[in-house]
Design a protein around this motif. Structure first.
Motif, PDB file in Angstrom:
ATOM      1  N   ARG A  45       0.743   3.773  -4.448  1.00  0.00           N
ATOM      2  CA  ARG A  45       1.125   4.274  -3.127  1.00  0.00           C
ATOM      3  C   ARG A  45      -0.054   4.897  -2.373  1.00  0.00           C
ATOM      4  O   ARG A  45      -0.084   4.898  -1.144  1.00  0.00           O
ATOM      5  CB  ARG A  45       2.249   5.307  -3.273  1.00  0.00           C
ATOM      6  CG  ARG A  45       3.016   5.535  -1.984  1.00  0.00           C
ATOM      7  CD  ARG A  45       3.799   6.818  -2.027  1.00  0.00           C
ATOM      8  NE  ARG A  45       4.702   6.894  -3.158  1.00  0.00           N
ATOM      9  CZ  ARG A  45       5.890   6.313  -3.190  1.00  0.00           C
ATOM     10  NH1 ARG A  45       6.309   5.627  -2.163  1.00  0.00           N
ATOM     11  NH2 ARG A  45       6.659   6.452  -4.247  1.00  0.00           N
ATOM     12  N   ALA A  48      10.518   3.592  -3.403  1.00  0.00           N
ATOM     13  CA  ALA A  48       9.595   2.443  -3.348  1.00  0.00           C
ATOM     14  C   ALA A  48      10.107   1.507  -2.263  1.00  0.00           C
ATOM     15  O   ALA A  48      11.313   1.437  -2.026  1.00  0.00           O
ATOM     16  CB  ALA A  48       9.577   1.733  -4.694  1.00  0.00           C
ATOM     17  N   VAL A 101       9.075  -2.006  -7.472  1.00  0.00           N
ATOM     18  CA  VAL A 101       9.221  -1.477  -8.832  1.00  0.00           C
ATOM     19  C   VAL A 101      10.416  -2.181  -9.461  1.00  0.00           C
ATOM     20  O   VAL A 101      11.459  -2.332  -8.819  1.00  0.00           O
ATOM     21  CB  VAL A 101       9.456   0.055  -8.825  1.00  0.00           C
ATOM     22  CG1 VAL A 101       9.671   0.575 -10.237  1.00  0.00           C
ATOM     23  CG2 VAL A 101       8.279   0.783  -8.167  1.00  0.00           C
ATOM     24  N   SER A 121      14.941   1.905   0.303  1.00  0.00           N
ATOM     25  CA  SER A 121      14.418   0.787  -0.499  1.00  0.00           C
ATOM     26  C   SER A 121      15.219  -0.486  -0.229  1.00  0.00           C
ATOM     27  O   SER A 121      16.435  -0.435  -0.031  1.00  0.00           O
ATOM     28  CB  SER A 121      14.515   1.100  -2.000  1.00  0.00           C
ATOM     29  OG  SER A 121      13.759   2.235  -2.304  1.00  0.00           O
ATOM     30  N   LEU A 134      13.183   7.008  -8.688  1.00  0.00           N
ATOM     31  CA  LEU A 134      13.062   6.117  -7.527  1.00  0.00           C
ATOM     32  C   LEU A 134      13.854   6.631  -6.327  1.00  0.00           C
ATOM     33  O   LEU A 134      13.561   6.266  -5.191  1.00  0.00           O
ATOM     34  CB  LEU A 134      13.502   4.698  -7.901  1.00  0.00           C
ATOM     35  CG  LEU A 134      12.517   3.969  -8.821  1.00  0.00           C
ATOM     36  CD1 LEU A 134      13.081   2.630  -9.270  1.00  0.00           C
ATOM     37  CD2 LEU A 134      11.168   3.761  -8.121  1.00  0.00           C
ATOM     38  N   GLN A 158       1.992   5.475 -12.177  1.00  0.00           N
ATOM     39  CA  GLN A 158       1.590   4.168 -11.640  1.00  0.00           C
ATOM     40  C   GLN A 158       2.006   4.032 -10.176  1.00  0.00           C
ATOM     41  O   GLN A 158       1.258   3.474  -9.364  1.00  0.00           O
ATOM     42  CB  GLN A 158       2.208   3.035 -12.469  1.00  0.00           C
ATOM     43  CG  GLN A 158       1.580   2.935 -13.859  1.00  0.00           C
ATOM     44  CD  GLN A 158       1.691   1.535 -14.441  1.00  0.00           C
ATOM     45  OE1 GLN A 158       2.629   0.803 -14.138  1.00  0.00           O
ATOM     46  NE2 GLN A 158       0.752   1.168 -15.294  1.00  0.00           N
ATOM     47  N   ILE A 159       3.177   4.550  -9.840  1.00  0.00           N
ATOM     48  CA  ILE A 159       3.635   4.472  -8.445  1.00  0.00           C
ATOM     49  C   ILE A 159       2.676   5.257  -7.559  1.00  0.00           C
ATOM     50  O   ILE A 159       2.267   4.787  -6.490  1.00  0.00           O
ATOM     51  CB  ILE A 159       5.088   4.992  -8.312  1.00  0.00           C
ATOM     52  CG1 ILE A 159       6.060   4.042  -9.031  1.00  0.00           C
ATOM     53  CG2 ILE A 159       5.482   5.149  -6.836  1.00  0.00           C
ATOM     54  CD1 ILE A 159       7.490   4.538  -9.104  1.00  0.00           C
ATOM     55  N   ASN A 191      11.238   9.396  -5.255  1.00  0.00           N
ATOM     56  CA  ASN A 191       9.965   8.801  -4.784  1.00  0.00           C
ATOM     57  C   ASN A 191      10.250   7.363  -4.365  1.00  0.00           C
ATOM     58  O   ASN A 191       9.908   6.428  -5.075  1.00  0.00           O
ATOM     59  CB  ASN A 191       8.930   8.709  -5.906  1.00  0.00           C
ATOM     60  CG  ASN A 191       8.685  10.014  -6.602  1.00  0.00           C
ATOM     61  OD1 ASN A 191       7.758  10.713  -6.266  1.00  0.00           O
ATOM     62  ND2 ASN A 191       9.524  10.338  -7.573  1.00  0.00           N
TER      63      ASN A 191
END
Ligand SMILES: Cc1cc2nc3c(=O)[nH]c(=O)nc-3n(C[C@H](O)[C@H](O)[C@H](O)COP(=O)(O)O)c2cc1C
Length: 328
Positions: A46, A110, A54, A133, A105, A41-42, A108
């Motif tokens: 993205r 967010a 997230v 983040s 996270l 989903q990310i 990757n």
């Protein structure tokens, strides 16, 4: 305007993208998903925008008492037979794959990460801040706000008990204060210098203006988006929100063992008074019943999460709803 994280299906990547297109920020809901599903989903979001967040459930288990689990299971048995489902024998406890999701996270990053259900540990907070983040913590009262500030988060999501779905309370075993959103925003403004967003029952442009005037930087909405075109809420949930057969919300632990606001239905009528605490064990216990009920178009055994503003939920593109709430 912020499109709230809504686990269990409603928060689709399309809803997050719609929020970004309206100039807001949308949240993917990490809760209940595997880390692999969340990564997908990310990546989807993205590929099109960098305006997203997230949300993760912080492990703050409420272990169920084994005998209370068994007596609740027995009480649900006639419903299970009626819906033709098997209920899990023993309690299942887990941490919603916390470490895997945190790791993903970090790998990757967010733009924004928010936490609910408890205060994330300092190591988790700093590891996300180190990769760039912005870290937000959901709080439901001034004490939680001050502890979150001390833990070094960048900002807060202030959620009142008007909100649909689970309360982010850190102490689900204690009675929830029923302070409504606007007074809560004023209390938190006085309690901490941290920037924050407000959530809970926000459903009209006038309330958005009120919470912004009282010190919130943005308004977070969940329930008003549940019937939007991009919502992944089940058809059963969406039609219940629009139906005149449902006329009230209430706080209940009957579905998941953690307090949550839902439309009053046959299940909440029968079990709210007697349901024990126990998250996530009760979430897993009632899962087969909720799924069968939703799949059959029957709203009576479904967790119809809804905040107090649910009568304002409309079937429109999410961006149109968000723009209207922003007063555009
Ligand atoms: C169906 C549903 C699912 C939700 N799931 C989550 C979640 O996974 N994580 C979270 O932090 N909050 C969750 N919430 C709470 C929302 O993030 C938000 O605080 C709430 O929707 C705001 O109040 P409102 O519903 O009255 O707009 C959920 C709310 C709903 C209605």
């Amino acid at each position: 305007m912020i499109a709230a994280p809504m686990a269990g299906g409603p928060s689709t990547p399309e809803l997050v993208l719609a929020a970004a297109s309206a100039g807001g920020i949308g949240f993917l809901a990490g809760g209940y998903k595997t880390a692999e599903q969340l990564v997908e989903q990310i990546a989807h979001v993205r590929a099109e925008t960098n305006r997203f967040g997230v949300n993760l459930f912080v492990p703050n288990p409420v272990p169920v008492d084994p005998s209370e689990y068994q007596s609740y299971r027995s009480a649900l048995q006639s419903w299970a037979e009626q819906y033709g489902v098997e209920l899990p024998e023993g309690p299942r406890e887990d941490d919603d794959a916390w470490h895997d999701k945190l790791q993903l996270l970090v790998e990757n990053p967010a733009p924004v990460v928010s936490f609910t259900f408890g205060l994330a540990d300092q190591k988790a907070i700093t590891s996300l801040q180190h990769v760039g983040s912005t870290v937000l913590q959901t709080v439901t009262n001034a004490e939680e706000a001050q502890q979150a500030e001390a833990a070094g988060v960048d900002g807060l999501i202030v959620q009142s008990s008007q909100a649909g779905g689970h309360s982010g309370t850190w102490t689900p075993q204690l009675p929830l204060k029923d302070t409504t959103t606007l007074p809560l925003v004023r209390q938190i403004r006085a309690a901490t210098p941290l920037p924050f967003w407000a959530a809970g029952g926000i459903a009209t442009a006038a309330i958005v203006q009120d919470v912004l005037s009282a010190g919130a930087e943005a308004a977070v909405v969940g329930t008003v988006l549940l019937r939007s075109q991009e919502s992944g809420a089940s058809a059963t949930h969406q039609s219940a929100l629009a139906s005149s057969s449902f006329s009230e919300t209430l706080m209940t632990t009957a579905f998941s063992g953690r307090p949550a606001r839902a439309l009053r239905n046959a299940f909440t009528e029968e079990f709210t008074a007697s349901a024990p605490l126990g998250f996530p064990a009760l979430h897993y216990l009632t899962g087969p019943l909720r799924k069968a009920s939703a799949a059959g178009g029957d709203p009576h055994a479904v967790n119809l999460w809804a905040g107090t503003g649910y009568p304002e939920a409309t079937a429109e593109p999410a961006a149109a709803i968000l723009r209207r709430l922003a007063g555009e």
